[in-house]
Design an enzyme around this catalytic site. Structure first.
Site, short mmCIF file in Angstrom:
data_model
loop_
_atom_site.label_atom_id
_atom_site.label_comp_id
_atom_site.label_asym_id
_atom_site.label_seq_id
_atom_site.Cartn_x
_atom_site.Cartn_y
_atom_site.Cartn_z
N ILE A 31 66.46 35.22 -59.76
CA ILE A 31 67.92 35.38 -59.74
C ILE A 31 68.60 34.69 -60.93
O ILE A 31 69.70 35.07 -61.33
CB ILE A 31 68.48 34.85 -58.39
N HIS A 100 54.88 30.23 -54.99
CA HIS A 100 55.26 31.29 -55.93
C HIS A 100 54.81 30.92 -57.34
O HIS A 100 54.77 29.74 -57.70
CB HIS A 100 56.78 31.53 -55.92
P1 5GP Z 1 60.86 26.60 -58.25
O1 5GP Z 1 61.71 25.64 -58.99
O2 5GP Z 1 60.82 26.32 -56.76
O3 5GP Z 1 59.49 26.73 -58.84
O4 5GP Z 1 61.53 28.02 -58.48
C1 5GP Z 1 62.33 28.70 -57.58
C2 5GP Z 1 62.93 29.88 -58.30
O5 5GP Z 1 63.57 30.71 -57.35
C3 5GP Z 1 64.00 29.50 -59.33
O6 5GP Z 1 63.62 29.96 -60.63
C4 5GP Z 1 65.27 30.18 -58.82
O7 5GP Z 1 66.09 30.70 -59.85
C5 5GP Z 1 64.72 31.26 -57.92
N1 5GP Z 1 65.60 31.63 -56.83
C6 5GP Z 1 66.32 30.78 -56.04
N2 5GP Z 1 67.01 31.47 -55.12
C7 5GP Z 1 66.74 32.79 -55.35
C8 5GP Z 1 67.16 33.99 -54.70
O8 5GP Z 1 67.91 34.00 -53.73
N3 5GP Z 1 66.67 35.16 -55.21
C9 5GP Z 1 65.81 35.20 -56.28
N4 5GP Z 1 65.41 36.38 -56.69
N5 5GP Z 1 65.38 34.08 -56.89
C10 5GP Z 1 65.84 32.89 -56.42
#
Ligand code: 5GP
Ligand code: ZN
Length: 114
Positions: A31, A100
């Protein structure tokens, strides 16, 4: 509603731009993209973080990489290069606690990362 954001995306309760789906893996656009290509490749099984993956999950972990490589090829960033990232816990900046892998490409990245 389950309080895991990515489980809700898997269940279709929260929308996302899905680019790939099979029995075990889902991929969709981040996103808040940090590069021209920024996809998230997730396991359909809820695993909170990579450190929670078990030996039984070995094939699943391999599938994450294989789907990422296939999507990189399809997005045309295979030869220019790309980065795969799995953040685990606070120091790495993990904010969504459902396993992820980030696929980032379309620009160059620094090493070591910030
Ligand atoms: P992390 O920091 O946990 O590795 O990455 C989480 C990712 O999820 C971030 O890059 C963030 O932008 C993405 N993200 C957070 N909320 C959403 C959402 O509601 N939809 C999508 N498509 N991505 C999200
Ligand atoms: Zn989940």
């Amino acid at each position: 509603m389950n309080d895991c954001l990515f489980c809700n995306i898997i269940d279709g309760k929260i929308g996302a731009k899905i680019v790939y789906s099979d029995k075990n893996i889902l991929a969709f656009e981040d996103i808040k993209p940090q590069a021209p290509v920024h996809l998230l490749i997730i396991t359909k099984k809820h695993i909170e973080r990579v450190s929670e993956a078990r030996k039984d999950d070995a094939i699943l972990m391999g599938e994450l990489c294989l789907v990422a490589a296939k999507l990189a090829r399809e997005k045309g960033i295979e030869s220019s290069g790309y980065r795969l990232v799995i953040n685990c816990n606070k120091d790495a900046g993990q904010i969504v606690f459902h396993l992820h892998m980030h696929l980032l490409g379309g620009r160059s990245f620094n090493w070591p990362p910030g």
